[in-house]
Design a protein around this motif. Sequence first.
Motif, PDB file in Angstrom:
ATOM      1  N   GLY A   1      -9.183  -9.567  -0.903  1.00  0.00           N
ATOM      2  CA  GLY A   1     -10.174  -9.226  -0.399  1.00  0.00           C
ATOM      3  C   GLY A   1     -11.169  -9.636  -1.238  1.00  0.00           C
ATOM      4  O   GLY A   1     -11.313 -10.611  -2.134  1.00  0.00           O
ATOM      5  N   ASN A   2     -12.469  -9.051  -1.077  1.00  0.00           N
ATOM      6  CA  ASN A   2     -13.636  -9.151  -1.679  1.00  0.00           C
ATOM      7  C   ASN A   2     -14.149  -8.153  -3.315  1.00  0.00           C
ATOM      8  O   ASN A   2     -13.644  -6.975  -3.043  1.00  0.00           O
ATOM      9  CB  ASN A   2     -14.640  -9.013  -0.650  1.00  0.00           C
ATOM     10  CG  ASN A   2     -16.240  -9.838  -1.510  1.00  0.00           C
ATOM     11  OD1 ASN A   2     -15.625  -9.149  -2.719  1.00  0.00           O
ATOM     12  ND2 ASN A   2     -16.568  -9.842  -0.768  1.00  0.00           N
ATOM     13  N   THR A   3     -12.979  -9.087  -4.706  1.00  0.00           N
ATOM     14  CA  THR A   3     -13.740  -7.349  -5.593  1.00  0.00           C
ATOM     15  C   THR A   3     -14.686  -7.185  -5.038  1.00  0.00           C
ATOM     16  O   THR A   3     -14.757  -6.022  -6.022  1.00  0.00           O
ATOM     17  CB  THR A   3     -13.298  -8.067  -6.573  1.00  0.00           C
ATOM     18  OG1 THR A   3     -12.281  -9.762  -6.300  1.00  0.00           O
ATOM     19  CG2 THR A   3     -12.896  -7.543  -7.720  1.00  0.00           C
ATOM     20  N   LEU A   4     -16.340  -7.516  -5.055  1.00  0.00           N
ATOM     21  CA  LEU A   4     -17.361  -7.025  -5.151  1.00  0.00           C
ATOM     22  C   LEU A   4     -17.509  -5.945  -3.954  1.00  0.00           C
ATOM     23  O   LEU A   4     -17.533  -4.942  -5.005  1.00  0.00           O
ATOM     24  CB  LEU A   4     -18.080  -7.829  -4.829  1.00  0.00           C
ATOM     25  CG  LEU A   4     -19.743  -7.828  -5.047  1.00  0.00           C
ATOM     26  CD1 LEU A   4     -20.250  -6.966  -6.545  1.00  0.00           C
ATOM     27  CD2 LEU A   4     -20.467  -8.826  -4.419  1.00  0.00           C
ATOM     28  N   GLU A   5     -17.029  -5.671  -3.619  1.00  0.00           N
ATOM     29  CA  GLU A   5     -16.260  -4.948  -2.425  1.00  0.00           C
ATOM     30  C   GLU A   5     -15.731  -3.817  -2.624  1.00  0.00           C
ATOM     31  O   GLU A   5     -15.663  -3.033  -2.539  1.00  0.00           O
ATOM     32  CB  GLU A   5     -15.922  -5.791  -0.717  1.00  0.00           C
ATOM     33  CG  GLU A   5     -17.164  -6.308   0.142  1.00  0.00           C
ATOM     34  CD  GLU A   5     -16.229  -6.530   1.598  1.00  0.00           C
ATOM     35  OE1 GLU A   5     -15.085  -6.123   1.755  1.00  0.00           O
ATOM     36  OE2 GLU A   5     -17.637  -6.885   2.170  1.00  0.00           O
ATOM     37  N   THR A   6     -14.718  -4.376  -3.471  1.00  0.00           N
ATOM     38  CA  THR A   6     -13.878  -3.325  -4.294  1.00  0.00           C
ATOM     39  C   THR A   6     -14.554  -2.864  -4.603  1.00  0.00           C
ATOM     40  O   THR A   6     -14.738  -1.214  -5.133  1.00  0.00           O
ATOM     41  CB  THR A   6     -12.220  -3.873  -4.482  1.00  0.00           C
ATOM     42  OG1 THR A   6     -12.194  -4.769  -3.640  1.00  0.00           O
ATOM     43  CG2 THR A   6     -11.602  -2.247  -5.029  1.00  0.00           C
ATOM     44  N   ILE A   7     -15.491  -2.832  -5.447  1.00  0.00           N
ATOM     45  CA  ILE A   7     -15.914  -2.593  -7.045  1.00  0.00           C
ATOM     46  C   ILE A   7     -17.466  -1.701  -6.338  1.00  0.00           C
ATOM     47  O   ILE A   7     -17.139  -0.373  -6.882  1.00  0.00           O
ATOM     48  CB  ILE A   7     -16.548  -3.856  -7.913  1.00  0.00           C
ATOM     49  CG1 ILE A   7     -16.029  -4.245  -8.897  1.00  0.00           C
ATOM     50  CG2 ILE A   7     -17.885  -2.957  -8.156  1.00  0.00           C
ATOM     51  CD1 ILE A   7     -16.223  -5.425  -9.332  1.00  0.00           C
ATOM     52  N   LYS A   8     -17.606  -1.953  -5.153  1.00  0.00           N
ATOM     53  CA  LYS A   8     -18.920  -1.626  -4.618  1.00  0.00           C
ATOM     54  C   LYS A   8     -18.203   0.081  -4.229  1.00  0.00           C
ATOM     55  O   LYS A   8     -18.857   1.300  -4.275  1.00  0.00           O
ATOM     56  CB  LYS A   8     -19.618  -1.629  -3.540  1.00  0.00           C
ATOM     57  CG  LYS A   8     -20.646  -2.923  -4.122  1.00  0.00           C
ATOM     58  CD  LYS A   8     -21.385  -3.292  -3.732  1.00  0.00           C
ATOM     59  CE  LYS A   8     -21.907  -4.045  -4.599  1.00  0.00           C
ATOM     60  NZ  LYS A   8     -22.957  -5.493  -3.643  1.00  0.00           N
ATOM     61  N   LYS A   9     -17.031  -0.235  -3.812  1.00  0.00           N
ATOM     62  CA  LYS A   9     -16.187   0.663  -3.100  1.00  0.00           C
ATOM     63  C   LYS A   9     -16.374   2.117  -3.374  1.00  0.00           C
ATOM     64  O   LYS A   9     -16.005   3.187  -3.421  1.00  0.00           O
ATOM     65  CB  LYS A   9     -15.208   0.289  -1.539  1.00  0.00           C
ATOM     66  CG  LYS A   9     -15.908   0.758   0.010  1.00  0.00           C
ATOM     67  CD  LYS A   9     -14.434  -0.027   0.480  1.00  0.00           C
ATOM     68  CE  LYS A   9     -14.763  -0.952   1.785  1.00  0.00           C
ATOM     69  NZ  LYS A   9     -13.417  -1.579   1.340  1.00  0.00           N
ATOM     70  N   ARG A  10     -15.152   1.348  -4.800  1.00  0.00           N
ATOM     71  CA  ARG A  10     -14.765   2.129  -5.870  1.00  0.00           C
ATOM     72  C   ARG A  10     -15.722   2.901  -6.909  1.00  0.00           C
ATOM     73  O   ARG A  10     -15.518   4.254  -7.646  1.00  0.00           O
ATOM     74  CB  ARG A  10     -13.937   1.444  -6.776  1.00  0.00           C
ATOM     75  CG  ARG A  10     -13.316   2.387  -7.592  1.00  0.00           C
ATOM     76  CD  ARG A  10     -12.342   1.192  -8.783  1.00  0.00           C
ATOM     77  NE  ARG A  10     -12.033   0.293  -8.220  1.00  0.00           N
ATOM     78  CZ  ARG A  10     -11.959  -1.340  -8.661  1.00  0.00           C
ATOM     79  NH1 ARG A  10     -12.742  -1.010 -10.066  1.00  0.00           N
ATOM     80  NH2 ARG A  10     -11.222  -2.025  -8.400  1.00  0.00           N
ATOM     81  N   ASP A  11     -17.005   1.772  -7.027  1.00  0.00           N
ATOM     82  CA  ASP A  11     -17.898   2.498  -7.824  1.00  0.00           C
ATOM     83  C   ASP A  11     -17.798   2.967  -8.951  1.00  0.00           C
ATOM     84  O   ASP A  11     -18.422   3.295  -9.591  1.00  0.00           O
ATOM     85  CB  ASP A  11     -18.632   4.120  -6.713  1.00  0.00           C
ATOM     86  CG  ASP A  11     -20.205   4.079  -7.506  1.00  0.00           C
ATOM     87  OD1 ASP A  11     -20.385   2.698  -7.468  1.00  0.00           O
ATOM     88  OD2 ASP A  11     -20.207   5.134  -7.218  1.00  0.00           O
ATOM     89  N   LYS A  12     -17.320   2.083  -9.471  1.00  0.00           N
ATOM     90  CA  LYS A  12     -16.765   1.437 -10.717  1.00  0.00           C
ATOM     91  C   LYS A  12     -16.085  -0.028 -10.536  1.00  0.00           C
ATOM     92  O   LYS A  12     -15.422  -0.489  -9.566  1.00  0.00           O
ATOM     93  CB  LYS A  12     -15.319   2.322 -11.207  1.00  0.00           C
ATOM     94  CG  LYS A  12     -16.059   3.759 -12.155  1.00  0.00           C
ATOM     95  CD  LYS A  12     -15.217   4.300 -12.367  1.00  0.00           C
ATOM     96  CE  LYS A  12     -16.039   5.463 -13.471  1.00  0.00           C
ATOM     97  NZ  LYS A  12     -15.289   6.878 -12.963  1.00  0.00           N
ATOM     98  N   ILE A  13     -16.399  -0.609 -12.581  1.00  0.00           N
ATOM     99  CA  ILE A  13     -15.404  -1.620 -12.459  1.00  0.00           C
ATOM    100  C   ILE A  13     -14.834  -2.126 -13.841  1.00  0.00           C
ATOM    101  O   ILE A  13     -14.964  -0.991 -14.655  1.00  0.00           O
ATOM    102  CB  ILE A  13     -17.300  -2.856 -13.216  1.00  0.00           C
ATOM    103  CG1 ILE A  13     -18.196  -2.680 -12.126  1.00  0.00           C
ATOM    104  CG2 ILE A  13     -16.523  -4.229 -13.155  1.00  0.00           C
ATOM    105  CD1 ILE A  13     -19.232  -3.579 -12.455  1.00  0.00           C
ATOM    106  N   VAL A  14     -13.997  -2.553 -13.278  1.00  0.00           N
ATOM    107  CA  VAL A  14     -12.605  -2.047 -14.776  1.00  0.00           C
ATOM    108  C   VAL A  14     -12.857  -3.371 -15.255  1.00  0.00           C
ATOM    109  O   VAL A  14     -12.399  -4.798 -14.852  1.00  0.00           O
ATOM    110  CB  VAL A  14     -10.948  -1.791 -14.180  1.00  0.00           C
ATOM    111  CG1 VAL A  14     -10.289  -1.761 -15.520  1.00  0.00           C
ATOM    112  CG2 VAL A  14     -11.117  -0.574 -13.384  1.00  0.00           C
TER     113      VAL A  14
END
Length: 269
Positions: A35-48
């Motif tokens: 999927g979309n990494t930006l969406e995953t980041i926003k859902k997770r509320d963290k950037i690794v």
Amino acid sequence: MSLIKKSLAFGFTALLAIMLLAACGGKETGGSDSGNTLETIKKRDKIVFGVKNDTRLFGLKDPKSGEIEGFDIDIAKQLAKQILGDENKAEFKEVTSKTRIPMLQNNEIDAIIATMTITEERKKEVDFSDVYFEAGQSLLVKKDSAIKSTSDLGKGTKVLAVKGSTSSQNIRKEVPEASVLEFENYAEAFTALKSGQGDALTTDNAILYGMADEDSSFHLVGGTFTEEPYGIAVKKGQKELVKEINKALKELKSSGEYDKVYKKWIKEG
Ligand code: GLU
């Protein structure tokens, strides 16, 4: 049921539970598979972020506090602030020059910010942000060394470099007669130089300044012989994330935040 059968059944159930837990937990803490990494980041509320842990000035872990510090780290925190509203939403995982692209492909990290040069070859595997730092390859030698530039390297000289770096490829092109000894990371390469395993260490001037800063019996010689523009790498095709990172970088530059971080870490050059 006999006692033996009962305990066997219990053991089996426990094993199943552990396997299930392991499957759910996974090691995928960063990235997103399809999927979309930006969406995953926003859902997770963290950037690794994948960062260096052994590179003074860019990403160096303090063994006492466990904190990682440097230019790349501060830029990553500022990106998290721009994208998720809080610099503490940047999480860090150690990468080396050799492991950074595989770790991105395995979804262990969302982005690489680790002294990484934008090259055409790497662009086949990952997508890059705009340039956020300009370095160039140079040489580090002992102050009393007769080596003053790459033209003093030749047959019989041993140059130390790190696996997976552009430096290691570039030096072979620049001085094909010299022998190149490769190490896993910059800490190992510098230790090898200090113990006399080679005549010079080669990589970006920005990284070598950090080493000269640590041990004043070493210095940089010969200026730079390549251009190494650093970019933040994400998985190929993650256009929205690249756009968001570039927007954040622009904001950092126009707000003066970028200059503050630059002045904090980069004294030379
Ligand atoms: N900037 C160069 C590269 O991306 C050398 C530094 C490093 O090994 O990270 O390969």
